[in-house]
Design a protein around this motif. Structure first.
Motif, mmCIF file in Angstrom:
data_model
loop_
_atom_site.group_PDB
_atom_site.id
_atom_site.type_symbol
_atom_site.label_atom_id
_atom_site.label_comp_id
_atom_site.label_asym_id
_atom_site.label_seq_id
_atom_site.Cartn_x
_atom_site.Cartn_y
_atom_site.Cartn_z
ATOM 1 N N GLY A 155 25.698 63.117 14.652
ATOM 2 C CA GLY A 155 24.435 63.193 15.364
ATOM 3 C C GLY A 155 24.116 64.592 15.846
ATOM 4 O O GLY A 155 24.913 65.527 15.711
ATOM 5 N N HIS A 156 22.951 64.713 16.446
ATOM 6 C CA HIS A 156 22.493 66.008 16.956
ATOM 7 C C HIS A 156 22.844 66.208 18.425
ATOM 8 O O HIS A 156 22.579 67.276 18.974
ATOM 9 C CB HIS A 156 20.979 66.139 16.772
ATOM 10 C CG HIS A 156 20.555 66.096 15.335
ATOM 11 N ND1 HIS A 156 20.860 67.091 14.437
ATOM 12 C CD2 HIS A 156 19.883 65.162 14.620
ATOM 13 C CE1 HIS A 156 20.386 66.784 13.245
ATOM 14 N NE2 HIS A 156 19.793 65.601 13.332
ATOM 15 N N MET A 157 23.418 65.184 19.050
ATOM 16 C CA MET A 157 23.785 65.270 20.462
ATOM 17 C C MET A 157 25.275 65.010 20.631
ATOM 18 O O MET A 157 25.892 64.333 19.807
ATOM 19 C CB MET A 157 22.981 64.243 21.274
ATOM 20 C CG MET A 157 21.480 64.456 21.200
ATOM 21 S SD MET A 157 20.581 63.259 22.188
ATOM 22 C CE MET A 157 21.059 63.756 23.820
ATOM 23 N N ASP A 158 25.832 65.543 21.717
ATOM 24 C CA ASP A 158 27.216 65.252 22.053
ATOM 25 C C ASP A 158 27.320 63.772 22.415
ATOM 26 O O ASP A 158 26.343 63.155 22.842
ATOM 27 C CB ASP A 158 27.679 66.107 23.232
ATOM 28 C CG ASP A 158 27.680 67.603 22.913
ATOM 29 O OD1 ASP A 158 27.486 67.964 21.730
ATOM 30 O OD2 ASP A 158 27.870 68.394 23.848
ATOM 31 N N GLU A 182 31.230 67.539 15.467
ATOM 32 C CA GLU A 182 32.664 67.737 15.692
ATOM 33 C C GLU A 182 33.459 66.564 15.099
ATOM 34 O O GLU A 182 33.012 65.426 15.111
ATOM 35 C CB GLU A 182 32.971 67.844 17.185
ATOM 36 C CG GLU A 182 34.434 68.105 17.494
ATOM 37 C CD GLU A 182 34.739 68.199 18.980
ATOM 38 O OE1 GLU A 182 35.798 68.758 19.308
ATOM 39 O OE2 GLU A 182 33.948 67.722 19.811
ATOM 40 N N THR A 183 34.646 66.888 14.600
ATOM 41 C CA THR A 183 35.570 65.887 14.076
ATOM 42 C C THR A 183 36.867 65.970 14.862
ATOM 43 O O THR A 183 37.355 67.068 15.132
ATOM 44 C CB THR A 183 35.863 66.142 12.587
ATOM 45 O OG1 THR A 183 34.650 65.997 11.844
ATOM 46 C CG2 THR A 183 36.891 65.171 12.043
ATOM 47 N N LYS A 184 37.397 64.811 15.226
ATOM 48 C CA LYS A 184 38.686 64.744 15.911
ATOM 49 C C LYS A 184 39.546 63.701 15.229
ATOM 50 O O LYS A 184 39.050 62.715 14.692
ATOM 51 C CB LYS A 184 38.519 64.360 17.381
ATOM 52 C CG LYS A 184 38.015 65.457 18.266
ATOM 53 C CD LYS A 184 38.068 65.049 19.733
ATOM 54 C CE LYS A 184 37.548 66.176 20.608
ATOM 55 N NZ LYS A 184 37.528 65.777 22.031
ATOM 56 N N THR A 185 40.852 63.923 15.280
ATOM 57 C CA THR A 185 41.818 62.950 14.799
ATOM 58 C C THR A 185 42.455 62.281 16.005
ATOM 59 O O THR A 185 42.868 62.958 16.944
ATOM 60 C CB THR A 185 42.916 63.629 13.952
ATOM 61 O OG1 THR A 185 42.285 64.251 12.820
ATOM 62 C CG2 THR A 185 43.956 62.637 13.473
ATOM 63 N N VAL A 186 42.511 60.952 15.979
ATOM 64 C CA VAL A 186 43.125 60.177 17.056
ATOM 65 C C VAL A 186 44.416 59.590 16.520
ATOM 66 O O VAL A 186 44.448 59.026 15.426
ATOM 67 C CB VAL A 186 42.174 59.055 17.541
ATOM 68 C CG1 VAL A 186 42.848 58.192 18.592
ATOM 69 C CG2 VAL A 186 40.876 59.650 18.069
#
Length: 92
Positions: A4-7, A42-46
């Motif tokens: 998306g364009h927002m956090d 942003e991409t995160k690994t959990v």
């Protein structure tokens, strides 16, 4: 990944299903969850750690044990939005 364009924020959930057991078990049992914040794009690994003892059940004799067999691990946004599954095999 936040496309998306927002956090935003997301809750990542880990469910387990004992595919064949000697007693009735839940279809999906929530074992872990983690709330994360993601900036736009942003991409995160959990990562979840799940000790084998948390696959235990009480059998018909009320003995707590981990039965051998297949377990399905499911990760998603909710129990209805599973995005990743993996079958693991537990043996004696």
């Amino acid at each position: 990944t936040n496309i998306g364009h927002m956090d935003g924020k997301e809750v990542v959930q880990l469910y387990v299903r004992d595919k064949v057991s000697s007693v009735v078990t839940p279809v999906k049992e929530l074992k872990r969850f983690k709330k994360i914040s993601l900036k736009s794009n942003e991409t995160k690994t959990v990562e979840f750690k799940l000790p084998i003892k948390e696959l235990a059940l009480y059998n018909s004799k009320l003995k707590k044990l981990v039965e051998p067999g297949e377990f399905e691990l499911m990760v998603g946004k909710s129990s209805n939005e599973i995005v990743l599954t993996k079958i693991i095999e537990v043996s004696n």
